[in-house]
Motif scaffolding. Sequence first.
Motif, mmCIF file in Angstrom:
data_model
loop_
_atom_site.group_PDB
_atom_site.id
_atom_site.type_symbol
_atom_site.label_atom_id
_atom_site.label_comp_id
_atom_site.label_asym_id
_atom_site.label_seq_id
_atom_site.Cartn_x
_atom_site.Cartn_y
_atom_site.Cartn_z
ATOM 1 N N LEU A 1 5.234 2.083 0.286
ATOM 2 C CA LEU A 1 4.549 1.318 -0.760
ATOM 3 C C LEU A 1 5.221 -0.038 -0.979
ATOM 4 C CD1 LEU A 1 3.689 3.989 -3.490
ATOM 5 C CD2 LEU A 1 2.068 2.579 -2.209
ATOM 6 N N LEU B 1 6.574 -1.819 1.159
ATOM 7 C CA LEU B 1 6.230 -2.739 2.244
ATOM 8 C C LEU B 1 5.033 -3.619 1.887
ATOM 9 C CD1 LEU B 1 6.706 -0.522 5.432
ATOM 10 C CD2 LEU B 1 7.929 -2.638 4.888
ATOM 11 N N LEU B 2 4.313 -3.269 0.818
ATOM 12 C CA LEU B 2 3.209 -4.103 0.351
ATOM 13 C C LEU B 2 3.700 -5.401 -0.292
ATOM 14 C CD1 LEU B 2 0.970 -1.334 -1.307
ATOM 15 C CD2 LEU B 2 0.610 -2.446 0.911
ATOM 16 N N LEU B 3 4.990 -5.468 -0.618
ATOM 17 C CA LEU B 3 5.531 -6.666 -1.272
ATOM 18 C C LEU B 3 5.406 -7.871 -0.349
ATOM 19 C CD1 LEU B 3 8.772 -5.230 -2.930
ATOM 20 C CD2 LEU B 3 6.494 -5.487 -3.919
ATOM 21 N N ASP B 4 4.952 -8.977 -0.923
ATOM 22 C CA ASP B 4 4.794 -10.209 -0.163
ATOM 23 C C ASP B 4 5.344 -11.359 -1.004
ATOM 24 O OD1 ASP B 4 4.113 -11.951 1.836
ATOM 25 O OD2 ASP B 4 2.016 -11.338 1.955
ATOM 26 N N THR C 1 3.385 -11.386 -4.388
ATOM 27 C CA THR C 1 3.134 -10.143 -5.125
ATOM 28 C C THR C 1 3.514 -10.311 -6.588
ATOM 29 O OG1 THR C 1 3.600 -8.839 -3.146
ATOM 30 C CG2 THR C 1 3.655 -7.685 -5.257
ATOM 31 N N LEU D 1 5.984 -0.418 -8.285
ATOM 32 C CA LEU D 1 5.985 0.283 -6.997
ATOM 33 C C LEU D 1 7.312 0.977 -6.707
ATOM 34 C CD1 LEU D 1 4.092 -2.250 -4.677
ATOM 35 C CD2 LEU D 1 3.256 -0.045 -5.530
ATOM 36 N N THR E 1 11.610 -12.046 2.058
ATOM 37 C CA THR E 1 10.583 -11.004 2.152
ATOM 38 C C THR E 1 10.646 -10.315 3.504
ATOM 39 O OG1 THR E 1 9.142 -12.269 0.669
ATOM 40 C CG2 THR E 1 8.119 -10.537 1.989
ATOM 41 N N HIS F 1 11.543 -6.377 4.253
ATOM 42 C CA HIS F 1 10.671 -5.505 5.032
ATOM 43 C C HIS F 1 11.462 -4.766 6.116
ATOM 44 C CE1 HIS F 1 6.643 -7.678 3.966
ATOM 45 N NE2 HIS F 1 7.156 -6.994 2.966
#
Length: 510
Positions: free
Chosen positions: A346, A348-351, A354, A362, A463, A467
């Motif tokens: 979950l 890994l959705l960070l950008d 975000t 999360l 970021t 990741h």
Amino acid sequence: MGDEKRLPYLGVVGLMLGIFLATLDGQIVGVALPAVVGDLGGLGQFSWAVTGYLLAMAAATPIWGKLGDLYGRKGAYQASVLLFLLGTVLCGVAQDMPQLIAFRTLQGLGAGGLMVGALSVIGVLVPADARGRVQSVIGVMLPVAFVGGPLLGGLLTDALSWRWVFYVNVPFGAFALLAVGRGVRLSERRPPGGRIDFAGAGLLTAAVLSLTLLASWGGTSHGWGSPVIAALAVVAAVATAGFVRVERRAAEPVIPPRLFRDRDFALAQALSFLVGAAMMSVVNYLPQYLQFTRGSSPVASGTQIMPLMLGMLAAQLTVGRLTDRGDPRRLVPVTGAALTVAGALLLLLLDTDTPVFLASALSLVLGAGVGVLMQSTLLTTMSTAPPRDMGAASGTVTLARTIGGSLGVAALGAVHAARMSAELSGRLGDAAAERLVSGGELTPALVDGMPARAREAVAAAFTTGLHGVLVGASLIAVAAFALACLTHRDRAGTPAATVAEAQPPPARLP
């Protein structure tokens, strides 16, 4: 033994402060590390400020325990507090990153005796009918350290200086020394002729150090086929084989080999190692993402990782209650590992864009998964170890988690640094990337004043680095899931009260 009628509150508070200090220091430093790196330079050495502390603590923990058994638990505990405070003050006055790493290592040597020393004294000081009250004290202090540590670290960094995240330990440690000195009275019978297994401890330290260096340098500072990496691999293999041989022959081994004859005990130690690696890596690099990519202050980033900490604490409390009710033992670690995998994926959705509230929320899933695994490995360890080895067993599960944390931070820290440098080089050029990474110019405050192109490059770099850490944490969690599936379904006949009384508090390795 302690007084059967009256609980020595002053002494217990002093001992609890040792556990509090060990937990607080791991939480309070993390959010200040970006400011530390900005002041002292050496972003490429960032992970060693954490790894040096964890390695020293791991190596020192069994030594402090044996020192207490042989020469007096109270004196050993007070000596560990003094050494911890000396390292703390020196960290506060460090002038460059190598100094800070050296002083953090010294601090870790002292920290290794804080928890094991406090628990060993409590075991002989507090009467059996008062242990519930002592557990309630632990239950109050640990959440304060877990949740309040990042907030306090961020507040001190913003309002004063990162150096105060170290200085704040001094009054707590001084009070702990005074309280234990006045409030603890022990009549200890020391075993004749006992001696510390220095050979085993030394070989264990050599194995862990060489493995950590190999994980940190392999593919970054040195190629995987280089003579340095090959030499480290040989040292690690020889030291590990030597440690196993010495422990089989030692009269009082650091880690009794007989404990590993129980499959569930062995699996619990492997799971503890893996959860330490995943937890420490994410907790140390998520605040960097929040500060450098999302522009959070140290105080704000401490607040924003609270869901992770609260998820961990809530899960630990829940697992304890479920286990006491006799729920299947395999289901608990399997569930924890599955939640850890889901939590890392979950994140890994960070950008770069975000929303902060979403990034914060999360982390709750990962915290819950880690909390379930930490508590289940502890309870399994306590329920499978014979009474004579209860102290060694609790030390082993803590040691496994600490070693996992140090290796995880080193290995995934190398991944983070490599991916970040590559991203910066691709966007700004090699010279600018080298200057930012090694020159001490990269701080959240300075990033705010950079041109838009440079700010975007830094945000993307952190970021990308995060990741890499999260992919590694996901793979570690998948391995934990596979091991958890091998655990026996249940272990009948283990009294819940015995497990609860033997249970040490959960702790995070800086």
